[in-house]
Each structure stands twice: as C-alpha cells, then as structure tokens.
Write a protein that holds these residues in place. Structure first.
Motif, PDB file in Angstrom:
ATOM      1  N   ARG A 162       0.834  -1.210   0.000  1.00  0.00           N
ATOM      2  CA  ARG A 162       0.000   0.000   0.000  1.00  0.00           C
ATOM      3  C   ARG A 162       0.869   1.262   0.000  1.00  0.00           C
ATOM      4  N   ALA A 163       1.933   1.253   0.803  1.00  0.00           N
ATOM      5  CA  ALA A 163       2.850   2.397   0.847  1.00  0.00           C
ATOM      6  C   ALA A 163       3.552   2.575  -0.495  1.00  0.00           C
ATOM      7  N   LEU A 164       3.925   1.479  -1.143  1.00  0.00           N
ATOM      8  CA  LEU A 164       4.567   1.547  -2.453  1.00  0.00           C
ATOM      9  C   LEU A 164       3.610   2.116  -3.498  1.00  0.00           C
ATOM     10  N   VAL A 165       2.366   1.667  -3.488  1.00  0.00           N
ATOM     11  CA  VAL A 165       1.366   2.184  -4.431  1.00  0.00           C
ATOM     12  C   VAL A 165       1.175   3.691  -4.219  1.00  0.00           C
ATOM     13  N   LYS A 166       1.108   4.109  -2.969  1.00  0.00           N
ATOM     14  CA  LYS A 166       0.954   5.534  -2.662  1.00  0.00           C
ATOM     15  C   LYS A 166       2.152   6.321  -3.195  1.00  0.00           C
ATOM     16  N   SER A 167       3.351   5.785  -3.004  1.00  0.00           N
ATOM     17  CA  SER A 167       4.567   6.436  -3.478  1.00  0.00           C
ATOM     18  C   SER A 167       4.576   6.528  -5.000  1.00  0.00           C
ATOM     19  N   ARG A 168       4.230   5.445  -5.678  1.00  0.00           N
ATOM     20  CA  ARG A 168       4.222   5.439  -7.142  1.00  0.00           C
ATOM     21  C   ARG A 168       3.189   6.424  -7.683  1.00  0.00           C
ATOM     22  N   THR A 169       2.058   6.510  -7.026  1.00  0.00           N
ATOM     23  CA  THR A 169       1.028   7.458  -7.437  1.00  0.00           C
ATOM     24  C   THR A 169       1.539   8.884  -7.279  1.00  0.00           C
ATOM     25  N   SER A 170       2.228   9.133  -6.178  1.00  0.00           N
ATOM     26  CA  SER A 170       2.803  10.455  -5.935  1.00  0.00           C
ATOM     27  C   SER A 170       3.822  10.818  -7.016  1.00  0.00           C
ATOM     28  N   VAL A 171       4.669   9.864  -7.395  1.00  0.00           N
ATOM     29  CA  VAL A 171       5.669  10.103  -8.445  1.00  0.00           C
ATOM     30  C   VAL A 171       4.975  10.392  -9.776  1.00  0.00           C
ATOM     31  N   ALA A 172       3.967   9.606 -10.116  1.00  0.00           N
ATOM     32  CA  ALA A 172       3.241   9.815 -11.373  1.00  0.00           C
ATOM     33  C   ALA A 172       2.574  11.190 -11.399  1.00  0.00           C
ATOM     34  N   ASN A 173       1.985  11.584 -10.283  1.00  0.00           N
ATOM     35  CA  ASN A 173       1.340  12.898 -10.204  1.00  0.00           C
ATOM     36  C   ASN A 173       2.365  14.023 -10.333  1.00  0.00           C
ATOM     37  N   ALA A 174       3.526  13.841  -9.700  1.00  0.00           N
ATOM     38  CA  ALA A 174       4.575  14.857  -9.785  1.00  0.00           C
ATOM     39  C   ALA A 174       5.091  14.982 -11.211  1.00  0.00           C
ATOM     40  N   ARG A 175       5.265  13.856 -11.891  1.00  0.00           N
ATOM     41  CA  ARG A 175       5.721  13.890 -13.290  1.00  0.00           C
ATOM     42  C   ARG A 175       4.703  14.604 -14.169  1.00  0.00           C
ATOM     43  N   ALA A 176       3.431  14.323 -13.951  1.00  0.00           N
ATOM     44  CA  ALA A 176       2.382  14.976 -14.736  1.00  0.00           C
ATOM     45  C   ALA A 176       2.377  16.477 -14.470  1.00  0.00           C
ATOM     46  N   ALA A 177       2.528  16.872 -13.208  1.00  0.00           N
ATOM     47  CA  ALA A 177       2.554  18.297 -12.860  1.00  0.00           C
ATOM     48  C   ALA A 177       3.773  18.978 -13.473  1.00  0.00           C
ATOM     49  N   LEU A 178       4.921  18.304 -13.442  1.00  0.00           N
ATOM     50  CA  LEU A 178       6.138  18.856 -14.050  1.00  0.00           C
ATOM     51  C   LEU A 178       5.944  19.035 -15.548  1.00  0.00           C
ATOM     52  N   SER A 179       5.365  18.053 -16.201  1.00  0.00           N
ATOM     53  CA  SER A 179       5.134  18.131 -17.640  1.00  0.00           C
ATOM     54  C   SER A 179       4.221  19.305 -17.981  1.00  0.00           C
TER      55      SER A 179
END
Length: 104
Positions: free
Chosen positions: A26-43
C-alpha cells in the motif's frame, strides 16, 4: 506424546505477517502514485513555461535579450521515439525485388 497445534494462533500469526506485507505494498502504491502525479505536474509546468516563452518572443523579445535577463530558452523535453523493429536479413525484400533470382 502428541503435541497440540493451535490452528487459531498460527492463523493469527500468519495474518499479522500478511497484513505487514500488504502495508508495504500500500505504501509503495501511494509512493508510485505520488511520483506519477509529480511527473504529470512537471510536464504541465514545462508546457506552460514553453508557451509563455513563445509568447514573450511573439511580444517582440528575442532569445538573446531574454537570456541576458536570466531567462534562457526552456529546456527541451526528451521525446522518446519508438523504433520500428528491424526485420531479420532473411525476411527482408532484396532491393531488386522485381527481378527473379536463380529462376529461369
């Protein structure tokens, strides 16, 4: 002498271990979601920056003026191009495909 196996105790212990393992996922999924959201925001931010840079150029500024003011050109996004898979040499058509080879 027979030993007593406490099935309920064993099940509780295994369930505790399973819960711990699931918490890590669950913690890994939360982390991966956070990374994906950050990448989208950066883009999105990079796209907006590029649009505003172009707007400044359209308003009459040139790249040298903007650069000397501390506003260099936006970094180019790395575009990943998919390469077409190469066919093995045996399956490629010869450059003179219209000619027959060895057949008379």
């Amino acid at each position: 002498m027979a030993t007593h196996i406490d099935a309920e105790k064993i099940e509780q212990e295994l369930q505790k271990r399973l819960n711990s393992r699931m918490d890590s996922v669950r913690a890994l999924v939360k982390s991966r979601t956070s990374v994906a959201n950050a990448r989208a925001a950066l883009s999105e931010a990079e796209d907006e920056d590029a649009r505003r840079y172009q707007a400044a150029l359209s308003a009459g500024w040139n790249a040298d003026e903007l650069r000397s003011s501390g506003l260099p050109e936006p970094e180019k996004k790395l575009r990943v191009r998919k390469r077409a898979a190469r066919k093995p040499a045996a399956t490629r058509q010869p450059s003179n495909a219209g000619e027959s080879v060895g057949h008379h």
